[in-house]
Design an enzyme around this catalytic site. Structure first.
Site, PDB file in Angstrom:
ATOM      1  N   GLY A  10      70.429 -82.017  29.327  1.00  0.00           N
ATOM      2  CA  GLY A  10      70.405 -82.215  27.614  1.00  0.00           C
ATOM      3  C   GLY A  10      69.668 -80.959  26.927  1.00  0.00           C
ATOM      4  N   ALA A  40      67.231 -84.581  29.431  1.00  0.00           N
ATOM      5  CA  ALA A  40      66.659 -85.864  28.957  1.00  0.00           C
ATOM      6  C   ALA A  40      65.552 -86.349  29.491  1.00  0.00           C
ATOM      7  CB  ALA A  40      67.933 -86.593  28.785  1.00  0.00           C
ATOM      8  N   GLU A  92      72.556 -78.601  26.829  1.00  0.00           N
ATOM      9  CA  GLU A  92      73.586 -79.120  25.792  1.00  0.00           C
ATOM     10  C   GLU A  92      73.074 -78.887  24.381  1.00  0.00           C
ATOM     11  OE1 GLU A  92      76.081 -82.673  27.269  1.00  0.00           O
ATOM     12  OE2 GLU A  92      74.345 -82.897  27.873  1.00  0.00           O
ATOM     13  N   GLU A 125      73.351 -82.714  35.965  1.00  0.00           N
ATOM     14  CA  GLU A 125      73.701 -84.313  35.912  1.00  0.00           C
ATOM     15  C   GLU A 125      74.413 -84.947  36.844  1.00  0.00           C
ATOM     16  OE1 GLU A 125      73.134 -82.794  31.565  1.00  0.00           O
ATOM     17  OE2 GLU A 125      73.932 -82.069  33.401  1.00  0.00           O
TER      18      GLU A 125
END
Length: 697
Positions: free
Chosen positions: A102, A63, A105, A125
């Site tokens: 991310g 992210a 994911e 993370e």
């Protein structure tokens, strides 16, 4: 659609290509582009399947963490992942490079994943005090099982494409063209040749006992940890066995949002950026580092041996020089022993050890370093001795060779002058053990050439260390702040706290060892020598605690001799309280006329923190430290300040500068020379700012 996500239909397949350099972070524009592309492909009757891929060096590496803590902009990543998951047409991810967080994911939400053979995949993370917040804690255990998922997500470490395929995290490894192979797989899925995986029907859900046993084991292992994120990760993975996927996603997202707002995550994100800020040196723009192939090291003691190993590990040829053959042989044996232990513990192959040792040569003649591109002096911490070494180096080193000192405290300028070539001289302060510790303080003088400074930072990267620039002062950044920490601890010791109380309080704060335990490990004689060196210039009005000197005079030099602040029977690693030390402390209190007072754990922690922060502020005032975040990086990587607190300057911001200033003012009523707050506090408090406001943007 914006330029960050390209849309192209090839045959029956829509290619959604992410282009957000340098690492294709999943910023709002990327998320919006993906959502638009998915809708477009879903509505196009000519499109039978969708492939998500990326330009540049990697599939999204995570992210955009600069968005964390700010109002969310729709669509968020969970929304995009839900669109992929619910798409009636098969969606396949084509991975390459280093997809992380991310980005992984996003790939997990796809119905299949193809990765190039060189790809590594990770969910880091937890290292930012967070958890995967877009389905990672729910999809991963359904794909690879709870135990493997816990290992992956709690470690934050990546796995190779081969490992990911074996675990079941991806569906294929492509030797050449992951996008082409992903297109082929997507079409086979559209034709019904390859079925979609139904995560609601995961075989791992059929054995909830094993799933929950893995959860219970990891929860027990985290019971004493102060870290919040790992415990919330375990909770989320437990929920995966107990709730449907959609409910688990909601539970995970709520946990993610809680962690984003936590002080721990703010601190860990601060460190993430601080480490990257430290190595950026805009004043060196345009300076080309000198070429380093051959390194000379003067001194084969503990530090010299560690520096040698660090350089050999980085691929350099090393010439090690000592004053006599016996000392040289002892140093070489020390180096070989480091490598032998690495092989014995399975951290290195025997042939890798042999290759490194083959690049080492030992000599007693400094002239053997005549061809070295860099020479690092690592002799005893004595100014006169070091000046003699630099006179010799200035004579024997080839033109353009860099001459570096590993001094921990001394002024480098006289050494540079002694060399006769001050433009080639710089300080490189390694931390012990030098082959393990990740910090390198880089100390230029006003005469150090820009390309010499640029070379020092390039060397730090090659050695896999974080280089932090420091100005000239006794002890540089790290030892200045650490000395203030130690002084505060010694003041409280003399005022009534015990050695054990102070060490326990600072371990509870998050340090792996208390200040007196560290002193025993390092050796009390190191700080003693510095106190003796500074005695002539010490302010006679400054408070001076003589207890450490008395211990040194009795030969209590620390763990290496079996007794220091603690006693270590038969070489034990854990110390025991010694009545002799307790008696010395009591005698000094009587001599100084001190009535012992009680200190709570919070008192000890607050005074130690205030001392570190105030010294850090003084370093900023003096221009020794470029910014507060550099101080934080030094204290975390050089002195084991708890990373999850972000460093002393970040902790001060979290505690509130007004509170720290008030504590300093209260303490300054008794000891003004040590405790008087830096003027920096008034400036920041008056404007409602923290130390973070002084960091580069």
């Amino acid at each position: 659609m914006g330029e960050t996500v390209g849309y192209r239909v090839t045959g029956d397949v829509a290619l959604l290509t992410i282009g957000n350099p340098p690492v294709n972070a999943l910023a709002h524009a990327v998320r919006a582009g993906l959502a638009t592309g998915l809708e477009r492909a879903g509505d196009d009757p000519e499109v039978r399947a969708i492939v998500i891929c990326a330009k540049g060096r990697t599939f999204p590496a995570g992210a955009d963490i600069t968005e964390f803590g700010k109002p969310s902009q729709a669509p968020n990543l969970p929304t995009v992942c839900a669109m992929i998951d619910m798409c009636e047409k098969p969606v396949v991810a084509a991975l390459h490079g280093t997809p992380r967080g991310g980005g992984v994911e996003l790939a997990l939400a796809c119905h299949a994943r193809v990765a190039s053979a060189a790809t590594t995949i990770g969910l880091p993370e937890v290292k930012l005090g967070l958890l995967p917040g877009a389905g990672g804690t729910q999809r991963v255990p359904r794909l690879i099982g709870a135990k493997a998922a816990l290992d992956l997500i709690l470690s934050g470490d990546p796995m190779t494409a081969k490992q990911a395929l074996a675990a079941g995290l991806i569906d294929a490894v492509s030797d050449k063209e992951p996008v082409k192979d992903a297109v082929d797989l997507a079409l086979r899925m559209a034709d019904g040749e390859v079925p979609r995986k139904d995560l609601q029907d995961s075989p791992y859900l059929a054995d909830p006992q094993s799933w929950l046993a893995a959860v219970a084991e990891r929860r027990a292992s985290l019971s004493g940890s102060p870290l919040k994120a790992p415990k919330r990760i375990v909770d989320c993975i437990e929920v995966g066995a107990l709730m449907p996927l959609e409910a688990g996603m909601k539970f995970e997202r709520a946990a993610f949002e809680d962690l984003v707002k936590s002080d721990q995550s703010a601190a860990l994100r601060h460190v993430f950026f601080a480490e990257r800020t430290a190595i950026k040196q805009p004043q060196l723009a345009g300076a080309t580092p000198r070429t380093i192939r051959q390194i000379g090291i003067v001194g084969a003691g503990l530090m010299g041996a560690g520096i040698t190993v660090a350089c050999l590990d980085a691929g350099y040829n090393v010439t090690l020089v000592e004053r006599d053959i016996d000392t040289l042989e002892a140093g070489v044996e020390r180096i070989i022993d480091i490598y032998d232990r690495a092989v014995d513990k399975g951290r290195m192959k025997a042939d890798a050890r042999d290759q490194r040792i083959a690049r080492l040569s030992g000599h007693t003649d400094p002239g053997a370093m005549a061809d070295a591109d860099l020479i690092v002096e690592a002799v005893v911490e004595d100014a006169r001795t070091k000046e003699g070494v630099f006179r010799t180096l200035g004579r024997i080193a080839k033109p353009g060779a860099i001459l570096a000192t590993n001094t921990s405290y001394l002024d480098i300028r006289p050494l540079a002058a002694a060399s006769g070539r001050p433009e080639d001289v710089i300080g490189l302060h390694f931390f012990s053990p030098a082959h393990v510790m990740p910090l390198l303080e880089i100390i230029p003088t006003d005469d150090s050439a820009k390309d010499v400074q640029a070379t020092a930072f390039a060397l730090a990267r090659q050695l896999r260390k974080i280089g932090v620039r420091s100005g000239m002062t006794d002890g540089f950044i790290g030892n200045r702040v650490n000395s203030a920490y130690r002084q505060a601890a010694e003041f409280m010791l003399e005022d009534g706290a015990s050695v054990v109380e102070i060490d326990t309080a600072m371990r509870d704060f998050g340090f792996p060892m208390g200040p007196f335990e560290v002193s025993d490990l390092a050796g009390l004689d190191i700080a003693w020598a510095r106190r003796q060196r500074l005695a002539a210039t010490r302010n006679p009005s400054a408070r001076y605690v003589a207890i450490p000197d008395r211990l040194c005079e009795l030969g209590r030099l620390g763990r290496k001799v079996g007794r220091g602040w603690y006693t270590y029977p038969r070489g034990a690693r854990s110390g025991q309280v010694d009545p002799e030390v307790t008696a010395i402390i009591a005698e000094e209190r009587v001599f100084q006329g001190i009535e012992p007072q009680k200190f709570s754990r919070e008192d000890i922690q607050q005074q130690c923190l205030a001392a570190m922060v105030n010294e850090g502020a003084k370093l900023l005032d003096e221009g020794v430290a470029r910014c507060p975040s550099d101080i934080d990086v030094v204290m975390i990587h050089g002195f084991a300040y708890p990373r999850w607190r972000g460093g002393p300057m970040q902790t001060a911001d979290a505690e509130g500068l007004f509170k720290i200033k008030r504590d300093l003012e209260r303490l300054a009523r008794e000891e003004p020379l040590f405790w008087t707050p830096s003027p920096r506090f008034d400036e920041l408090v008056k404007n409602g700012l923290g130390f973070a406001s002084l960091n580069p943007k």
